[in-house]
Design a protein around this motif. Structure first.
Motif, PDB file in Angstrom:
ATOM      1  N   GLU A  61       5.703 -15.742  -7.371  1.00  0.00           N
ATOM      2  CA  GLU A  61       6.359 -15.391  -8.624  1.00  0.00           C
ATOM      3  C   GLU A  61       7.687 -16.117  -8.800  1.00  0.00           C
ATOM      4  O   GLU A  61       8.266 -16.099  -9.889  1.00  0.00           O
ATOM      5  CB  GLU A  61       6.576 -13.872  -8.716  1.00  0.00           C
ATOM      6  CG  GLU A  61       7.502 -13.275  -7.657  1.00  0.00           C
ATOM      7  CD  GLU A  61       6.776 -12.835  -6.394  1.00  0.00           C
ATOM      8  OE1 GLU A  61       7.263 -11.899  -5.733  1.00  0.00           O
ATOM      9  OE2 GLU A  61       5.719 -13.426  -6.075  1.00  0.00           O
ATOM     10  N   GLU A  78      12.411  -4.151  -0.851  1.00  0.00           N
ATOM     11  CA  GLU A  78      13.636  -3.706  -1.504  1.00  0.00           C
ATOM     12  C   GLU A  78      14.855  -3.766  -0.604  1.00  0.00           C
ATOM     13  O   GLU A  78      15.978  -3.873  -1.065  1.00  0.00           O
ATOM     14  CB  GLU A  78      13.453  -2.278  -2.050  1.00  0.00           C
ATOM     15  CG  GLU A  78      12.679  -2.192  -3.363  1.00  0.00           C
ATOM     16  CD  GLU A  78      11.171  -2.356  -3.187  1.00  0.00           C
ATOM     17  OE1 GLU A  78      10.743  -2.597  -2.044  1.00  0.00           O
ATOM     18  OE2 GLU A  78      10.444  -2.248  -4.182  1.00  0.00           O
ATOM     19  N   HIS A 113       9.740  -3.682 -10.259  1.00  0.00           N
ATOM     20  CA  HIS A 113      10.024  -2.874  -9.071  1.00  0.00           C
ATOM     21  C   HIS A 113      11.501  -2.509  -8.968  1.00  0.00           C
ATOM     22  O   HIS A 113      11.883  -1.663  -8.162  1.00  0.00           O
ATOM     23  CB  HIS A 113       9.554  -3.582  -7.800  1.00  0.00           C
ATOM     24  CG  HIS A 113      10.298  -4.844  -7.479  1.00  0.00           C
ATOM     25  ND1 HIS A 113      10.268  -5.949  -8.283  1.00  0.00           N
ATOM     26  CD2 HIS A 113      11.103  -5.172  -6.422  1.00  0.00           C
ATOM     27  CE1 HIS A 113      11.001  -6.912  -7.742  1.00  0.00           C
ATOM     28  NE2 HIS A 113      11.524  -6.463  -6.616  1.00  0.00           N
ATOM     29  N   TRP A 117      11.413  -7.678 -13.690  1.00  0.00           N
ATOM     30  CA  TRP A 117      11.577  -7.138 -12.331  1.00  0.00           C
ATOM     31  C   TRP A 117      11.152  -5.671 -12.324  1.00  0.00           C
ATOM     32  O   TRP A 117      11.966  -4.778 -12.131  1.00  0.00           O
ATOM     33  CB  TRP A 117      13.037  -7.255 -11.887  1.00  0.00           C
ATOM     34  CG  TRP A 117      13.590  -8.637 -11.949  1.00  0.00           C
ATOM     35  CD1 TRP A 117      14.221  -9.226 -13.008  1.00  0.00           C
ATOM     36  CD2 TRP A 117      13.528  -9.619 -10.913  1.00  0.00           C
ATOM     37  NE1 TRP A 117      14.568 -10.513 -12.698  1.00  0.00           N
ATOM     38  CE2 TRP A 117      14.166 -10.778 -11.409  1.00  0.00           C
ATOM     39  CE3 TRP A 117      13.015  -9.625  -9.626  1.00  0.00           C
ATOM     40  CZ2 TRP A 117      14.280 -11.938 -10.657  1.00  0.00           C
ATOM     41  CZ3 TRP A 117      13.142 -10.789  -8.873  1.00  0.00           C
ATOM     42  CH2 TRP A 117      13.763 -11.925  -9.386  1.00  0.00           C
ATOM     43  N   ARG A 139       8.444 -13.239  -0.194  1.00  0.00           N
ATOM     44  CA  ARG A 139       8.657 -12.010  -0.957  1.00  0.00           C
ATOM     45  C   ARG A 139       9.380 -11.008  -0.075  1.00  0.00           C
ATOM     46  O   ARG A 139       8.936 -10.696   1.037  1.00  0.00           O
ATOM     47  CB  ARG A 139       7.326 -11.430  -1.445  1.00  0.00           C
ATOM     48  CG  ARG A 139       7.494 -10.203  -2.336  1.00  0.00           C
ATOM     49  CD  ARG A 139       6.162  -9.732  -2.871  1.00  0.00           C
ATOM     50  NE  ARG A 139       5.527 -10.760  -3.686  1.00  0.00           N
ATOM     51  CZ  ARG A 139       4.328 -11.284  -3.443  1.00  0.00           C
ATOM     52  NH1 ARG A 139       3.633 -10.862  -2.395  1.00  0.00           N
ATOM     53  NH2 ARG A 139       3.825 -12.214  -4.218  1.00  0.00           N
ATOM     54  N   ARG A 173       5.033  -5.742  -9.308  1.00  0.00           N
ATOM     55  CA  ARG A 173       6.038  -6.803  -9.471  1.00  0.00           C
ATOM     56  C   ARG A 173       5.698  -7.789 -10.578  1.00  0.00           C
ATOM     57  O   ARG A 173       6.586  -8.469 -11.087  1.00  0.00           O
ATOM     58  CB  ARG A 173       6.223  -7.557  -8.159  1.00  0.00           C
ATOM     59  CG  ARG A 173       6.767  -6.661  -7.047  1.00  0.00           C
ATOM     60  CD  ARG A 173       7.341  -7.451  -5.916  1.00  0.00           C
ATOM     61  NE  ARG A 173       7.906  -6.577  -4.902  1.00  0.00           N
ATOM     62  CZ  ARG A 173       8.929  -6.887  -4.122  1.00  0.00           C
ATOM     63  NH1 ARG A 173       9.505  -8.062  -4.258  1.00  0.00           N
ATOM     64  NH2 ARG A 173       9.383  -6.047  -3.214  1.00  0.00           N
ATOM     65  N   GLU A 180       2.543  -4.544  -1.455  1.00  0.00           N
ATOM     66  CA  GLU A 180       3.756  -4.269  -2.234  1.00  0.00           C
ATOM     67  C   GLU A 180       3.628  -4.683  -3.691  1.00  0.00           C
ATOM     68  O   GLU A 180       4.453  -4.296  -4.525  1.00  0.00           O
ATOM     69  CB  GLU A 180       4.955  -4.966  -1.587  1.00  0.00           C
ATOM     70  CG  GLU A 180       5.013  -6.477  -1.758  1.00  0.00           C
ATOM     71  CD  GLU A 180       4.035  -7.234  -0.857  1.00  0.00           C
ATOM     72  OE1 GLU A 180       3.889  -8.456  -1.038  1.00  0.00           O
ATOM     73  OE2 GLU A 180       3.409  -6.606   0.039  1.00  0.00           O
ATOM     74  N   VAL A 181       2.585  -5.465  -4.023  1.00  0.00           N
ATOM     75  CA  VAL A 181       2.388  -5.898  -5.409  1.00  0.00           C
ATOM     76  C   VAL A 181       1.337  -5.055  -6.126  1.00  0.00           C
ATOM     77  O   VAL A 181       1.087  -5.267  -7.320  1.00  0.00           O
ATOM     78  CB  VAL A 181       1.980  -7.384  -5.458  1.00  0.00           C
ATOM     79  CG1 VAL A 181       3.064  -8.264  -4.889  1.00  0.00           C
ATOM     80  CG2 VAL A 181       0.656  -7.616  -4.733  1.00  0.00           C
TER      81      VAL A 181
END
Length: 883
Positions: free
Chosen positions: A452, A436, A89, A87, A433, A528, A522-523
């Motif tokens: 994932e 946060e 992130h 993990w 996904r 991630r 975000e990836v």
């Protein structure tokens, strides 16, 4: 385990509400059964609170409802190294030990993380993300489960993974039937009778939904649906082995032999026949149009196959959300677009009025991944859409073409409690996904999925294998593949490789995989997981689109404010168009030479380690040539680059050149530059990729994003007398209005509308390039070592001619016909000579395809054996062979 319970309705502690209490967000992450990751200060009391009834809420500064409290213990040092790697992130988050006896029971309710001060006052409360713990608790067992409809001896079993559900029932034609939960897997299932075949069904799922903060009961179609009713209202229980769903000869269908190197033709099912008057009206825009053997479109596809195209890539043909599937529900524009001026804004205006209810969309908005789209079927309520899809595959195979599906597993049309949300209404908060704070990521345009996670990964693999086994699909193009883990793509590859002709009816190893390896969102940067991006896939055999060559040939990039930025194939420095975006004369010359270096790397298949002499005289590798701050070369094998100059995204090649070439450029020269630009992709060592109609100068009237622009702007015209689509009006305002000042004078210019002779010339010359590509194994070298050994740019360096690239291929020991092949790409408006010392005294002639060309210009190409000099006319790609 210590558990404190406060019944619903208990008296709340006095005091003001805390600023950080927000149960609509989920800032805590339950990553495995024993660990919660959360940014929470020391010196406070932390708890995990859960409610089986899902009624937790904040009143007067306190959490109330059916509360069950589990104390959390901070773990010194935070997450373990293994957890941080899993993990990344969350690597900086604090770690808390969770000690819950019955994790599965807790996960079937509402879960909240709580922070209190020493006196017990509520300071913070947030929802909890649970995909990690779901994978830890259920993943291994659930990943082996058979989901969706499974038939044994004519009897169906229906299974759905819903581990957080309180209960699940089957709605079968309006009758509710109980389903049994398997506690090890979280799978609910029911076995029916043979009479269930053809029945309509849905799952009735009672589950806590974080998006609305309460327990809901959803009636949802099957994520593993194989059949659907119109507009995806209900799943349809079909058996893909039912002989009634197979066209004649399906079991014995013979596919074209796997090629040395694929050449891919990108096509939209509706585009293919919607404007084709040789197709019966009721079949236009459908799968069955591919069965009309003597239609103009099918004749064109067979001719392309004869020239060397090996695969037809179909834009999404799985079930998508944005087209009414019944023809009676589809609206058409009220205006007559053809009667309006070519530079008018009226066409796009009347098309915009029906864009949400017409028959057209690209289809990148998935609803069900493993059922054919209903709007392409003659009857979307009938399971015959399965048979008609197969008829399309068979029709293409019998025309010499394999079939690639464009798949979009990176997002869904909707999430949460939206009626068009499927996955998230069954296992809320898992398949997508989350950022946060618990919001669904949407960097791909829509609700991003989370491949994932174990069960999303399983859905993808199961879906791809179903299309390969039961529909005989020969390849898959993954949309926004960089949002997938590399490991997941390798699992797809491995699953396909296990398919055999004897057991499965297909040769899985011959199935090709490629996709968009872009790195964003975000990836990005491996935030991630290790992504399936361009550079990361080197050595896997999975291809990625080569934007490096595309931009160097066309000029600029797809998001330029000024569309007139030029490149190698659009007249940079050699035929300046006057736009200040191109810079000074010196800057243009330097950019042109750098573009040539990028194209040279592209011609090798974008090999990372290929070494050559750059235009400035340096000895460099492909990775050392810059592309907007990234390496131009990134592959480990040539077929890992999908090489193209246009695709469904952005302007067509014809439209890009309309913007970029000087306005006074004669049409004959526009055709030459069009074919020359295309030749860089077709004669590269990568996998050539051609957008449907590019060989015919296809235009979308300068529309750079025609995904929802209707049939009018997306016309694919097989009859040259209908033109090429240019001058269809100003393109839709939503994505093009900033370009209208550039577009309007071009669209109004009749000299920019090609004649039949122009369109036929482009098609004929494209065919010649395809036949040249197919004439020698030298254009399909298998490895980086072979490319390094056989492919050279003999005139590259400080003395090279700007706007000209000379590529030589050594055929000794490989090509039985020719000792070498030399290709000269002359993008300049003047005839050029290129002296290659190695050819002095050799027996060199123009390639026999070009020697017999209908193009009188290319036939003027010549060779002087006394000096080894090649003479190439202006704006021409000439191919010479050495006997």
């Amino acid at each position: 385990m210590a558990v404190l319970t406060l019944a619903a309705g208990a008296v709340a502690m006095p005091g003001p509400a805390a600023a950080d209490v927000d149960l609509s967000r989920a800032r805590a992450h339950w990553i495995d059964r024993g660990t919660l990751a959360w940014k929470a200060p020391e010196g406070r009391r932390h708890e995990l609170v859960y409610s089986p009834s899902g009624d937790l809420r904040v009143e007067n500064g306190e959490l109330v409802g059916d509360r069950h409290v589990v104390p959390l213990r901070r773990v010194p040092g935070g997450l373990t190294a293994e957890q941080r790697a899993r993990w990344p992130h969350l690597a900086s988050y604090d770690a808390f030990r969770v000690n819950v006896r019955d994790v599965k029971a807790v996960l079937r309710g509402q879960v909240v993380a709580v922070e209190r001060d020493g006196g017990g006052r509520l300071l913070n409360a947030t929802g909890v993300q649970i995909p990690g713990v779901l994978d830890d608790v259920y993943g291994r067992a659930a990943s082996r489960a058979e989901l969706g409809p499974v038939w044994r001896h004519g009897t169906p079993t229906l299974s759905v993974w819903a581990p957080t559900a309180i209960r699940v029932a089957l709605d079968l034609d309006g009758r509710t039937i109980a389903m049994r939960r398997d506690d090890a897997t979280g799978v609910w299932s029911v076995t029916g009778t043979p009479a269930w075949k053809g029945r309509r069904y849905a799952f009735v799922v009672t589950v806590f939904a974080p998006s609305v903060g309460r327990v809901v009961t959803n009636t949802v179609t099957d994520p593993y649906s194989l059949g659907l009713t119109a507009d995806s209202r209900r799943s349809l229980l079909i058996d893909l082995d039912d002989p009634r769903l197979a066209p004649a000869g399906w079991k014995t269908l013979r596919k074209p032999a796997p090629p040395r190197r694929p050449t891919v033709y990108e096509l939209h099912v509706r585009d293919f026949s919607a404007s084709d008057r040789t197709v019966p009206e009721r079949l236009r825009g459908t799968y069955r149009a591919f069965t009309v053997r003597n239609s103009a479109g099918m004749r064109a596809l067979r001719a392309l196959a004869d020239d060397g195209v090996t695969h037809v890539h179909l834009l999404p043909v799985f079930d998508f959300a944005t087209v009414p599937e019944r023809r009676a529900d589809q609206r058409v524009p009220a205006c007559d677009p053809a009667a309006l001026p070519p530079d008018s804004d009226e066409q796009q205006k009347c098309i915009a009025e029906v864009r949400d209810t017409d028959a057209f969309n690209w289809g990148y908005d998935p609803l069900h991944y493993t059922a054919p789209e209903g709007s392409y079927a003659t009857d979307p309520d009938d399971p015959a859409r399965t048979k008609e899809f197969r008829e399309m595959v068979a029709g293409l195979n019998r025309s010499g073409l394999r079939v690639v599906m464009d798949v979009v597993y990176n997002h869904t049309h909707a999430a949460g409690q939206d009626p068009r949300s499927v996955l998230d209404r069954i296992v809320p908060g898992y398949y997508h996904r989350l950022l946060e704070d618990g919001r669904v990521a949407d960097s791909t345009c829509c609700a991003n999925t989370a491949p994932e996670h174990t069960m999303m990964d399983k859905l993808i693999v199961d879906s791809v294998v179903t299309w390969a086994r039961h529909y005989k699909v020969d390849g898959f193009r993954f949309d926004l593949m960089g949002h997938h883990p590399k490991a997941g793509m390798l699992r797809v590859r491995q699953a396909l490789d296990r398919l055999t002709l004897k057991r499965d009816g297909v040769d899985g190893r011959s199935i090709i995989l490629y996709g968009e390896g872009w790195d964003f969102g975000e990836v990005a940067g491996g935030a991630r997981f290790e992504q399936a991006t361009q550079a990361n896939l080197a050595g896997t055999g999975i291809g990625t689109f080569n934007d490096r060559l595309r931009d160097a040939v066309r000029g600029g990039g797809p998001f330029d404010a000024d569309p007139r930025r030029q490149g190698f194939g659009s007249g940079l420095w050699t035929a300046p168009n006057g736009s200040p975006a191109n810079g000074t004369d010196a800057e243009q010359r330097a950019r042109l030479l750098h573009a040539a270096d990028q194209i040279k790397v592209g011609l090798t298949g974008n090999l990372r380690d290929y070494r050559f002499t750059a235009s400035d005289g340096r000895s460099v590798t492909g990775a050392q040539i810059d592309y907007n701050g990234a390496p131009a070369g990134y592959t480990a094998a040539p077929r890992e680059a999908v090489t193209y100059v246009d695709a469904h995204d952005n302007e067509t090649l014809y439209d890009a050149l309309a913007y970029k070439l000087p306005p006074s450029t004669p049409m004959a020269d526009r055709v030459r530059m069009h074919v020359l630009s295309l030749s860089t992709a077709l004669l590269s060592q990568g996998v050539p990729f051609v957008h449907a109609g590019t060989e015919r100068l296809r235009s979308k009237s300068l529309d750079r994003n025609s995904y929802d622009s209707g049939d009018w702007f997306n016309r694919l015209l097989w009859d040259c007398r209908d033109g090429n689509g240019f001058g269809a009006g100003l393109p839709p305002a939503a994505d093009n209005q900033d370009k209208w000042p550039y577009a309007r004078p071009l669209l109004a210019d009749p000299s920019l509308r090609p004649s039949c002779a122009d369109i036929d010339a482009a098609r004929a010359r494209t065919g010649e390039l395809l036949r040249i590509k197919d004439s020698s194994p030298l254009f399909s070298l298998p490895t980086a070592d072979e490319v390094q050994r056989r492919l050279t740019f003999p005139l590259s360096g400080p003395g090279e001619t700007p706007g000209v690239i000379t590529m030589r291929l050594d055929g000794r020991g490989l090509d039985p016909r020719w000792k070498s092949i030399t290709v000269v790409f002359n993008a300049t408006p003047s005839a050029q000579t290129q002296t290659v010392p190695a050819l002095k005294g050799a027996a060199v002639t123009l390639h026999p395809v070009q020697a017999a060309s209908a193009d009188p210009v290319v036939r003027r190409s010549s060779f002087d054996p006394r000096t080894g000099t090649l003479h190439v006319p202006a704006r021409t790609t000439a191919v010479f062979v050495e006997s």
